[in-house]
Design an enzyme around this catalytic site. Structure first.
Site, mmCIF file in Angstrom:
data_model
loop_
_atom_site.group_PDB
_atom_site.id
_atom_site.type_symbol
_atom_site.label_atom_id
_atom_site.label_comp_id
_atom_site.label_asym_id
_atom_site.label_seq_id
_atom_site.Cartn_x
_atom_site.Cartn_y
_atom_site.Cartn_z
ATOM 1 N N ASP A 17 70.101 21.023 62.524
ATOM 2 C CA ASP A 17 70.759 19.889 63.171
ATOM 3 C C ASP A 17 69.927 19.346 64.332
ATOM 4 O OD1 ASP A 17 72.813 18.039 63.458
ATOM 5 O OD2 ASP A 17 73.927 19.297 64.868
ATOM 6 N N ASN A 65 78.621 14.449 55.082
ATOM 7 C CA ASN A 65 77.582 13.514 55.531
ATOM 8 C C ASN A 65 77.629 12.173 54.780
ATOM 9 O OD1 ASN A 65 75.157 16.122 56.310
ATOM 10 N ND2 ASN A 65 76.494 15.000 57.706
HETATM 11 C C1 IPE Z 1 75.696 19.694 59.822
HETATM 12 O O1 IPE Z 1 75.315 18.779 60.805
HETATM 13 C C2 IPE Z 1 75.111 19.291 58.503
HETATM 14 C C3 IPE Z 1 73.654 19.414 58.357
HETATM 15 C C4 IPE Z 1 72.816 19.832 59.269
HETATM 16 C C5 IPE Z 1 73.145 19.037 57.095
HETATM 17 P P1 IPE Z 1 76.227 17.547 61.195
HETATM 18 O O2 IPE Z 1 75.444 16.784 62.197
HETATM 19 O O3 IPE Z 1 76.664 16.812 59.989
HETATM 20 O O4 IPE Z 1 77.493 18.257 61.844
HETATM 21 P P2 IPE Z 1 78.574 17.705 62.869
HETATM 22 O O5 IPE Z 1 79.054 16.362 62.356
HETATM 23 O O6 IPE Z 1 77.882 17.533 64.194
HETATM 24 O O7 IPE Z 1 79.631 18.746 62.941
HETATM 25 C C1 IPE Z 2 70.805 16.988 60.804
HETATM 26 O O1 IPE Z 2 70.483 16.121 61.822
HETATM 27 C C2 IPE Z 2 70.416 16.463 59.457
HETATM 28 C C3 IPE Z 2 71.549 15.965 58.645
HETATM 29 C C4 IPE Z 2 72.809 16.118 58.925
HETATM 30 C C5 IPE Z 2 71.215 15.266 57.429
HETATM 31 P P1 IPE Z 2 71.484 14.986 62.292
HETATM 32 O O2 IPE Z 2 71.235 13.762 61.484
HETATM 33 O O3 IPE Z 2 72.883 15.457 62.261
HETATM 34 O O4 IPE Z 2 70.999 14.753 63.780
HETATM 35 P P2 IPE Z 2 71.915 14.582 65.062
HETATM 36 O O5 IPE Z 2 72.852 15.740 65.092
HETATM 37 O O6 IPE Z 2 72.639 13.278 64.923
HETATM 38 O O7 IPE Z 2 70.958 14.595 66.199
HETATM 39 MG MG MG Z 3 74.082 16.403 63.576
#
Ligand code: IPE
Ligand code: IPE
Ligand code: MG
Length: 245
Positions: A17, A65
């Site tokens: 993340d 997502n």
């Molecule tokens: C979890 O991260 C999913 C992945 C890293 C693929 P998210 O960014 O989607 O999680 P939340 O929304 O902060 O809980």
């Molecule tokens: C994790 O990074 C990757 C996916 C969930 C695909 P994020 O896209 O959630 O990045 P942040 O949390 O918004 O920084």
């Molecule tokens: Mg994230």
């Protein structure tokens, strides 16, 4: 570095993340962060393999997502194709075995074919097993495993933890010993709900594209300092007691 082999987790699971925030800090579009995230993943696979970790499972795209803007989703699906064409040969040569876990029915044909190719090309490799969770959710996994048992006509009294585990998407791996989440959030976000029952949890503010060998070693050092008891009163070796493992 000298290591006690018992302190090396057999299976590490990572919520990768922080890609979006990493890009934002650099005044770049979120996609740039995801792209750097793929490079960080490839480095991480090598680093884990070098340290004797046998299974690495990473969360790349969650069931939830799909709520993101269409442009970001399209970018992420496209990135799968780029990542496979850029890195598959290299990973395959290093002996990495790739598995995709998640619901493939919702992704495009091109992505499905890329996943199939990645799995087929590396099917006979005997190095680290890299499981990429894509369109994956822990709740989805429990439900799909139950559905398989029901479809087999299994009577209720024959359903137990071992049988359910054997139908889960990660049935090919022992339960994770170490669960890492980068990006500063302290939550599971529907990753491996069933399998993390006795995983050691490690959260770091490091944004995923910055996750390097030093960050991995910090997580491994924290893991080595934990005492795992699995409900017992005395410490037990990680490999010895993990249910399902
Ligand atoms: C979890 O991260 C999913 C992945 C890293 C693929 P998210 O960014 O989607 O999680 P939340 O929304 O902060 O809980
Ligand atoms: C994790 O990074 C990757 C996916 C969930 C695909 P994020 O896209 O959630 O990045 P942040 O949390 O918004 O920084
Ligand atoms: Mg994230």
């Amino acid at each position: 570095m000298q290591r006690d082999l018992n302190s090396i987790p057999r299976h590490v699971a990572i919520v990768m993340d922080g890609n979006g925030r990493w890009a934002k800090k650099r005044f770049m579009p979120r996609f740039f962060g995801h792209k750097q995230g793929v490079d960080a993943l490839v480095r991480c696979v090598q680093a884990c393999s070098d340290r004797g970790i046998q299974y690495l499972t990473v969360f790349a795209f969650s069931s939830e997502n799909w709520k993101r803007p269409e442009e970001e989703i399209t970018g992420l699906l496209g990135l799968v194709l780029v990542a496979v064409s850029k890195y598959l040969t290299k990973l395959a040569e290093k002996g990495v075995r790739i598995r995709i876990v998640g619901d493939r029915s919702a992704v495009t044909d091109k992505v499905r074919l890329a996943w199939d190719e990645a799995e087929r090309t590396t099917a006979h490799n005997s190095g680290i097993v890299l499981s990429v969770a894509f369109n994956y959710g822990g709740r989805w996994d429990v439900v799909q495993a139950c559905r398989q048992l029901v479809a087999q006509g299994l009577p209720a009294e024959q359903i137990d933890e071992a049988r359910l585990s054997s139908h889960m998407a990660l049935a090919h791996a022992p339960d994770p010993d170490l669960f890492i989440r980068t990006g500063g959030e302290v939550r599971i976000s529907n990753f491996l709900l069933w399998q993390v029952a006795y995983s050691e949890l490690y959260f770091t503010d490091c944004l995923w594209p910055d996750f390097d060998e030093a960050q991995l070693d910090a997580a491994l050092a924290a893991f080595a300092g934990r005492e795992r008891r699995f409900g017992d009163v005395k410490a037990r070796l990680p490999q010895a007691a993990a249910p399902g493992g």
